[in-house]
Design an enzyme around this catalytic site. Sequence first.
Site, PDB file in Angstrom:
ATOM      1  N   MET A  55       0.849  -1.199   0.000  1.00 40.48           N
ATOM      2  CA  MET A  55       0.000   0.000   0.000  1.00 40.48           C
ATOM      3  C   MET A  55       0.882   1.246   0.000  1.00 40.48           C
ATOM      4  O   MET A  55       1.667   1.457   0.932  1.00 40.48           O
ATOM      5  CB  MET A  55      -0.924   0.001   1.230  1.00 40.48           C
ATOM      6  CG  MET A  55      -2.076  -0.991   1.107  1.00 40.48           C
ATOM      7  SD  MET A  55      -3.260  -0.854   2.454  1.00 40.48           S
ATOM      8  CE  MET A  55      -2.367  -1.658   3.787  1.00 40.48           C
ATOM      9  N   CYS A 138      -2.229  -0.598 -10.600  1.00 44.01           N
ATOM     10  CA  CYS A 138      -2.464   0.726 -10.004  1.00 44.01           C
ATOM     11  C   CYS A 138      -3.385   1.557 -10.902  1.00 44.01           C
ATOM     12  O   CYS A 138      -3.102   1.765 -12.078  1.00 44.01           O
ATOM     13  CB  CYS A 138      -1.145   1.448  -9.784  1.00 44.01           C
ATOM     14  SG  CYS A 138      -1.406   3.090  -9.085  1.00 44.01           S
TER      15      CYS A 138
HETATM   16  C1  LIG Z   1      -3.843   3.325   0.487  1.00 44.27           C
HETATM   17  C2  LIG Z   1      -3.668   2.193  -0.487  1.00 44.27           C
HETATM   18  C3  LIG Z   1      -2.515   2.116  -1.229  1.00 44.27           C
HETATM   19  C4  LIG Z   1      -2.334   1.047  -2.126  1.00 44.27           C
HETATM   20  N1  LIG Z   1      -1.149   0.946  -2.798  1.00 44.27           N
HETATM   21  C5  LIG Z   1      -0.906  -0.138  -3.583  1.00 44.27           C
HETATM   22  C6  LIG Z   1       0.377  -0.341  -4.184  1.00 44.27           C
HETATM   23  O1  LIG Z   1       1.322   0.434  -4.002  1.00 44.27           O
HETATM   24  N2  LIG Z   1       0.527  -1.447  -4.961  1.00 44.27           N
HETATM   25  C7  LIG Z   1      -0.479  -2.344  -5.175  1.00 44.27           C
HETATM   26  O2  LIG Z   1      -0.301  -3.329  -5.885  1.00 44.27           O
HETATM   27  N3  LIG Z   1      -1.698  -2.192  -4.589  1.00 44.27           N
HETATM   28  C8  LIG Z   1      -1.922  -1.128  -3.797  1.00 44.27           C
HETATM   29  N4  LIG Z   1      -3.130  -1.003  -3.160  1.00 44.27           N
HETATM   30  C9  LIG Z   1      -4.147  -2.060  -3.319  1.00 44.27           C
HETATM   31  C10 LIG Z   1      -4.022  -3.097  -2.191  1.00 44.27           C
HETATM   32  O3  LIG Z   1      -2.792  -3.782  -2.265  1.00 44.27           O
HETATM   33  C11 LIG Z   1      -5.181  -4.129  -2.236  1.00 44.27           C
HETATM   34  O4  LIG Z   1      -5.103  -4.867  -3.430  1.00 44.27           O
HETATM   35  C12 LIG Z   1      -6.559  -3.453  -2.147  1.00 44.27           C
HETATM   36  O5  LIG Z   1      -6.567  -2.464  -1.133  1.00 44.27           O
HETATM   37  C13 LIG Z   1      -7.666  -4.475  -1.860  1.00 44.27           C
HETATM   38  O6  LIG Z   1      -7.440  -5.137  -0.654  1.00 44.27           O
HETATM   39  P1  LIG Z   1      -8.174  -4.749   0.762  1.00 44.27           P
HETATM   40  O7  LIG Z   1      -9.655  -4.806   0.516  1.00 44.27           O
HETATM   41  O8  LIG Z   1      -7.672  -5.804   1.699  1.00 44.27           O
HETATM   42  O9  LIG Z   1      -7.722  -3.359   1.100  1.00 44.27           O
HETATM   43  C14 LIG Z   1      -3.335   0.071  -2.291  1.00 44.27           C
HETATM   44  C15 LIG Z   1      -4.504   0.174  -1.539  1.00 44.27           C
HETATM   45  C16 LIG Z   1      -4.677   1.214  -0.645  1.00 44.27           C
HETATM   46  C17 LIG Z   1      -5.955   1.278   0.162  1.00 44.27           C
END
Ligand SMILES: Cc1cc2nc3c(=O)[nH]c(=O)nc-3n(C[C@H](O)[C@H](O)[C@H](O)COP(=O)(O)O)c2cc1C
Length: 382
Positions: A55, A138
Amino acid sequence: MAGPAGPVERLGMVAAAVDPRQQSATNIATVQMDLRAPWHIGPVEVPTRLVLAPMAGVSVQAFRRQGRRYGAGLVCSEMVSCAGIEHRNERTLGYLRVAADEHPLAIQLFGSDPGAMADAARMVEAVGADIVDLNFGCPVRKVTRTGAGATLLENRELAPRIVESVAEAVDVPVTVKLRRGLENGSRACLDLGPRLVEAGAASLTLHPRSAVQMYTGEADHSLTAELVSLVDVPIVASGDVTSHAKARAVLEATGAAAVMVGRGAQGNPWALREIVDGGRGEPSREEVAAELVLFIREAVRELGERRASSFLKKFYGWYLGRGRFPRPFKQELVQLDSTDEVERRLFAVAPRASVLVEQLEAEVPSGGEMTLELPVSIYGGG
Ligand SMILES: Cc1cc2nc3c(=O)[nH]c(=O)nc-3n(C[C@H](O)[C@H](O)[C@H](O)COP(=O)(O)O)c2cc1C
């Protein structure tokens, strides 16, 4: 690598403690998910079925090390710009810090030039990452307009070329994180996934939302199940996993090798423990204050006081929310000028936390960081 394991073995299931005569080898309803069962990405053993999500603006070393302590089997850096590495941008290089106690660790790269991605991957391998992860998901415009991130989901020619180029450049496994596609309803990931595996990807993570969806609606894990059926490498299911029950349901419904947890772990490492083991989730106030103090100290060491103070503000809300502390207290912390003052206020409202911090600091190993020939300020937290 998972290889062509049967469904039970692939899901890391163990027989439930029931009369064996009632069990059938293929009947998933009679077996129990064991999220503590190890699995592999290429030669890398991942000790649990829980992966801490990358993230941006969150996944600093302090977050990753804490995640490992609370049960994540694999942690991941936030996405790191390949162009930033190419131009030796000081802040970008600062993301390539690997502590001894965060292995196995994936460092994630984003970019769209196969040669530059290969060079960046060599650097990521040199700093000690166990896995090079590529960001093909992304949705942020700053990234997609350069042809990187989610744009690659619909570039059937370039995306596999990037994977091939990176996989040839490094000895560690190369993995890819995808969204379902650019537009709502897209199934691009199912077309692209097998091509990426053919090009050398050792595992894929799917966050089954479209890029335009950002974080709205729900992750559609029926796509995750379809992807699992199309490839013979382990798939990690990302999206909306916030509890042990949900993790088990997603693993059982999809056949994925592991779940990835992102937002659910923000300011809440206890959720990781609950997801892996079930049972106790909510911490005491003292535990919350102690983990937050440790996190603050580590973030300051990593980023320096000035950057850490602004970076940490969102974490105060995340840690102290969920009814753990009164709202005015969170607002008060955000207004304070220094992290020392924040620490003092936390100890004032939770005095026994200081003992817990001492215990934690004694338990958590320090040092052992890989360093490159980089400016001192990067390691000194400048
Ligand atoms: C604040 C934030 C930053 C994120 N940054 C990235 C990132 O740098 N690379 C990536 O592959 N996914 C990124 N994601 C996506 C997360 O890795 C994940 O796939 C997505 O939040 C869904 O999972 P969750 O419901 O458990 O949050 C980001 C998500 C959030 C909320």
